[in-house]
Scaffold this active site. Structure first.
Site, short mmCIF file in Angstrom:
data_model
loop_
_atom_site.label_atom_id
_atom_site.label_comp_id
_atom_site.label_asym_id
_atom_site.label_seq_id
_atom_site.Cartn_x
_atom_site.Cartn_y
_atom_site.Cartn_z
N ASP A 1 0.87 -1.17 0.00
CA ASP A 1 0.00 0.00 0.00
C ASP A 1 0.91 1.23 0.00
O ASP A 1 2.11 1.12 0.29
CB ASP A 1 -0.89 -0.03 1.25
CG ASP A 1 -1.58 1.28 1.51
OD1 ASP A 1 -2.31 1.74 0.62
OD2 ASP A 1 -1.36 1.85 2.59
N ASP B 1 -1.31 -0.63 5.97
CA ASP B 1 -1.56 -0.06 7.30
C ASP B 1 -3.02 -0.12 7.71
O ASP B 1 -3.36 0.34 8.81
CB ASP B 1 -1.09 1.40 7.34
CG ASP B 1 -1.98 2.30 6.49
OD1 ASP B 1 -2.14 2.01 5.28
OD2 ASP B 1 -2.50 3.29 7.02
N ASP C 1 -0.30 5.09 0.92
CA ASP C 1 -0.64 6.05 1.97
C ASP C 1 -0.71 5.36 3.33
O ASP C 1 -1.50 4.42 3.52
CB ASP C 1 -1.98 6.72 1.66
CG ASP C 1 -1.92 7.56 0.40
OD1 ASP C 1 -1.44 8.70 0.48
OD2 ASP C 1 -2.35 7.07 -0.67
#
Length: 212
Positions: A8, A165, A10
């Protein structure tokens, strides 16, 4: 054996949360809509931008497209000063690349802004593939982006680790049959990440090497 790592962006590679939240707040102000709690906006980071606008910003359905366009028009002016790579990201990525691993990105961010940020930090050349919202794949937590990346790289799910995250990232990876690793320093903490049952949870980016 892990040969492919799909990240990922961001909240995993780059700390963009303040920039995203500030841009949503600016968008709401321009639209003449009431401000929303920053935590409410943060909880939607990782979803498609339209969902961040709709759910995080509580923008009426008939104005979501307008909000998305205003956000995109203002993102770099508002957010640039708030974007930075997390500690150890560049060094670890370069190390993994030099060790022969194939690296990719699966992100809800559009391709133009992604490549601009990657270029700004000098890491645009180390990724073999990227999948972004500009590709119009099914959004997270659907496994579609990971499945497409695996196909494009000629990889099997058994050879890949998906790192993110948020629970959206973990569910995307596990849905594609990959092992998954959650990072606690982004937008979803350890307790929330654990609800998606990742194979690993780490507290700093360099620790990802232990999951390999």
């Amino acid at each position: 054996m892990t040969r492919y790592v799909i990240f990922d962006f961001d909240g995993t590679l780059a700390d963009t949360s303040e920039g995203i939240i500030n841009t949503v707040c600016t968008t709401l102000e321009i639209m003449g809509l009431p401000p929303q709690p920053r935590g409410q906006i943060r909880a939607t980071i990782g979803l498609p931008l339209s969902e961040t606008i709709r759910i995080g910003g509580l923008v009426p359905e008939d104005r979501v497209d307008e909000g998305v366009q205003i956000y995109r028009d203002n993102f770099f002016a508002v957010a640039t000063g708030h974007i930075k790579l997390f500690p150890g990201v560049k060094e670890t990525l370069l190390g993994l690349h030099d060790a022969g691993l194939k690296l990719a990105i699966a992100t809800s961010r559009g391709s133009n802004s992604l490549h601009t940020i990657l270029q700004n930090y000098g890491i645009d050349g180390i990724f073999d593939e990227v999948a972004t919202s500009s590709d119009h794949y099914e959004p997270k937590p659907s496994p579609d982006m990971v499945l497409k990346l695996l196909q494009r790289m000629g990889a099997s799910a058994a050879e890949a680790l998906v790192v993110g995250d948020t629970t959206f990232d973990i569910l995307m990876g596990s849905g594609a049959g990959c092992r998954t690793c959650g990072v606690t320093y982004g937008n979803h903490g350890r307790t929330t990440l654990a609800t998606a049952s990742p194979d690993f949870i780490v507290d700093s980016f360099p620790e990802i090497r232990e999951a390999l």
